[in-house]
Design a protein around this motif. Sequence first.
Motif, PDB file in Angstrom:
ATOM      1  N   LEU A  92       0.834  -1.197   0.000  1.00 19.59           N
ATOM      2  CA  LEU A  92       0.000   0.000   0.000  1.00 19.59           C
ATOM      3  C   LEU A  92       0.869   1.247   0.000  1.00 19.59           C
ATOM      4  O   LEU A  92       0.609   2.212  -0.739  1.00 19.59           O
ATOM      5  N   PHE A  93       1.926   1.240   0.796  1.00 20.36           N
ATOM      6  CA  PHE A  93       2.795   2.409   0.875  1.00 20.36           C
ATOM      7  C   PHE A  93       3.469   2.702  -0.462  1.00 20.36           C
ATOM      8  O   PHE A  93       3.564   3.856  -0.877  1.00 20.36           O
ATOM      9  N   THR A  94       3.934   1.662  -1.145  1.00 18.54           N
ATOM     10  CA  THR A  94       4.552   1.864  -2.456  1.00 18.54           C
ATOM     11  C   THR A  94       3.556   2.505  -3.420  1.00 18.54           C
ATOM     12  O   THR A  94       3.902   3.420  -4.178  1.00 18.54           O
ATOM     13  N   GLU A  95       2.303   2.051  -3.375  1.00 19.08           N
ATOM     14  CA  GLU A  95       1.279   2.640  -4.239  1.00 19.08           C
ATOM     15  C   GLU A  95       1.018   4.094  -3.853  1.00 19.08           C
ATOM     16  O   GLU A  95       0.818   4.956  -4.715  1.00 19.08           O
ATOM     17  N   VAL A  96       1.041   4.371  -2.554  1.00 20.24           N
ATOM     18  CA  VAL A  96       0.849   5.736  -2.067  1.00 20.24           C
ATOM     19  C   VAL A  96       1.968   6.650  -2.574  1.00 20.24           C
ATOM     20  O   VAL A  96       1.716   7.779  -3.025  1.00 20.24           O
ATOM     21  N   VAL A  97       3.214   6.185  -2.500  1.00 17.25           N
ATOM     22  CA  VAL A  97       4.343   7.007  -2.951  1.00 17.25           C
ATOM     23  C   VAL A  97       4.236   7.293  -4.441  1.00 17.25           C
ATOM     24  O   VAL A  97       4.470   8.425  -4.892  1.00 17.25           O
ATOM     25  N   ASN A  98       3.870   6.281  -5.217  1.00 16.46           N
ATOM     26  CA  ASN A  98       3.680   6.501  -6.655  1.00 16.46           C
ATOM     27  C   ASN A  98       2.583   7.530  -6.908  1.00 16.46           C
ATOM     28  O   ASN A  98       2.703   8.393  -7.793  1.00 16.46           O
ATOM     29  N   ARG A  99       1.505   7.433  -6.143  1.00 14.71           N
ATOM     30  CA  ARG A  99       0.394   8.376  -6.305  1.00 14.71           C
ATOM     31  C   ARG A  99       0.820   9.781  -5.883  1.00 14.71           C
ATOM     32  O   ARG A  99       0.482  10.773  -6.527  1.00 14.71           O
ATOM     33  N   TYR A 100       1.574   9.886  -4.781  1.00 14.96           N
ATOM     34  CA  TYR A 100       2.071  11.182  -4.328  1.00 14.96           C
ATOM     35  C   TYR A 100       2.906  11.845  -5.419  1.00 14.96           C
ATOM     36  O   TYR A 100       2.752  13.035  -5.717  1.00 14.96           O
ATOM     37  N   ASN A 101       3.816  11.081  -6.027  1.00 12.05           N
ATOM     38  CA  ASN A 101       4.680  11.651  -7.062  1.00 12.05           C
ATOM     39  C   ASN A 101       3.890  12.102  -8.284  1.00 12.05           C
ATOM     40  O   ASN A 101       4.321  13.012  -9.003  1.00 12.05           O
ATOM     41  N   ALA A 102       2.745  11.475  -8.515  1.00 19.18           N
ATOM     42  CA  ALA A 102       1.916  11.834  -9.671  1.00 19.18           C
ATOM     43  C   ALA A 102       0.911  12.939  -9.353  1.00 19.18           C
ATOM     44  O   ALA A 102       0.271  13.457 -10.276  1.00 19.18           O
ATOM     45  N   THR A 103       0.800  13.328  -8.085  1.00 20.36           N
ATOM     46  CA  THR A 103      -0.178  14.351  -7.691  1.00 20.36           C
ATOM     47  C   THR A 103       0.507  15.485  -6.939  1.00 20.36           C
ATOM     48  O   THR A 103       0.958  16.449  -7.548  1.00 20.36           O
ATOM     49  N   TYR A 104       0.624  15.364  -5.637  1.00 19.98           N
ATOM     50  CA  TYR A 104       1.204  16.440  -4.828  1.00 19.98           C
ATOM     51  C   TYR A 104       2.647  16.748  -5.219  1.00 19.98           C
ATOM     52  O   TYR A 104       3.062  17.912  -5.213  1.00 19.98           O
ATOM     53  N   GLY A 105       3.418  15.732  -5.525  1.00 18.48           N
ATOM     54  CA  GLY A 105       4.829  15.942  -5.863  1.00 18.48           C
ATOM     55  C   GLY A 105       5.099  16.071  -7.346  1.00 18.48           C
ATOM     56  O   GLY A 105       6.262  16.054  -7.762  1.00 18.48           O
ATOM     57  N   ARG A 106       4.057  16.232  -8.128  1.00 20.89           N
ATOM     58  CA  ARG A 106       4.207  16.258  -9.580  1.00 20.89           C
ATOM     59  C   ARG A 106       5.024  17.454 -10.072  1.00 20.89           C
ATOM     60  O   ARG A 106       5.605  17.415 -11.168  1.00 20.89           O
ATOM     61  N   PHE A 107       5.112  18.505  -9.260  1.00 27.68           N
ATOM     62  CA  PHE A 107       5.845  19.693  -9.704  1.00 27.68           C
ATOM     63  C   PHE A 107       7.298  19.350 -10.039  1.00 27.68           C
ATOM     64  O   PHE A 107       7.903  19.987 -10.910  1.00 27.68           O
ATOM     65  N   MET A 108       7.851  18.335  -9.394  1.00 28.30           N
ATOM     66  CA  MET A 108       9.241  17.962  -9.688  1.00 28.30           C
ATOM     67  C   MET A 108       9.351  17.290 -11.050  1.00 28.30           C
ATOM     68  O   MET A 108      10.210  17.659 -11.869  1.00 28.30           O
ATOM     69  N   ALA A 109       8.514  16.309 -11.317  1.00 27.20           N
ATOM     70  CA  ALA A 109       8.550  15.633 -12.612  1.00 27.20           C
ATOM     71  C   ALA A 109       8.254  16.614 -13.738  1.00 27.20           C
ATOM     72  O   ALA A 109       8.881  16.555 -14.811  1.00 27.20           O
ATOM     73  N   ASP A 110       7.315  17.525 -13.514  1.00 28.61           N
ATOM     74  CA  ASP A 110       6.988  18.518 -14.534  1.00 28.61           C
ATOM     75  C   ASP A 110       8.179  19.425 -14.814  1.00 28.61           C
ATOM     76  O   ASP A 110       8.445  19.788 -15.971  1.00 28.61           O
ATOM     77  N   ALA A 111       8.897  19.816 -13.754  1.00 29.48           N
ATOM     78  CA  ALA A 111      10.065  20.679 -13.941  1.00 29.48           C
ATOM     79  C   ALA A 111      11.125  19.973 -14.778  1.00 29.48           C
ATOM     80  O   ALA A 111      11.690  20.550 -15.711  1.00 29.48           O
ATOM     81  N   PHE A 112      11.395  18.704 -14.471  1.00 28.42           N
ATOM     82  CA  PHE A 112      12.392  17.954 -15.245  1.00 28.42           C
ATOM     83  C   PHE A 112      11.961  17.813 -16.697  1.00 28.42           C
ATOM     84  O   PHE A 112      12.783  17.874 -17.617  1.00 28.42           O
ATOM     85  N   ALA A 113      10.668  17.636 -16.919  1.00 29.99           N
ATOM     86  CA  ALA A 113      10.175  17.399 -18.277  1.00 29.99           C
ATOM     87  C   ALA A 113      10.106  18.676 -19.107  1.00 29.99           C
ATOM     88  O   ALA A 113      10.287  18.636 -20.328  1.00 29.99           O
TER      89      ALA A 113
END
Length: 206
Positions: free
Chosen positions: A56-77
Amino acid sequence: MARSGPRTFDRDAALEAATLVFWEHGYSGTSISQLTAAMKINPPSLYAAFGDKRALFTEVVNRYNATYGRFMADAFAEETTATGLVHRLIMGAAEHYAEGSHPPGCLVIAAAANNSPGNAEVSIELADRRNANRDLLQSRIADAIRSGELPADTDARGLATYVVAVIQGMSQQARDGVNTETLMAVGEMALRTWPVQPMSAAGRRG
């Protein structure tokens, strides 16, 4: 008597609730009873839908990176220069970590705090994710050095590690109650240390 069908629930809403609990209390500090209460499901439903707490935690971290933490992936992209990328990462963290509508700081940083030896795999997984971002940033900085965007004597590894340290420090400061305005000021101070390519002699004469 007819047997009732399987219990249904909103899976995304349950994941959102689990995200907030892990974010607030960390991995070791979160119990199954806290999770089921927040997710509004019983333990058998949690295990059937998500596996165990670790899965469950691994799924939560993936979801966090795709939502609340998405600003980082967007910046890199989206950022084409290392300078623009780092500005966006640091100021995005300042805006995000003490924003107020969710637990403070970064889940990927905060959830590893106070993990017991029995949860070492979780700490390693989170460290691997953070280190992957640092390595990607180092690669972008190295590209910027080769292209002439940054001075030739710039230490790509050291600079990437410095940026990550600033971001991780802002996460902890937000956890300690520092507000967005102060984090923005910290970000601006950190960005003033960013190396700048000196002007050429021809540029100075112009």
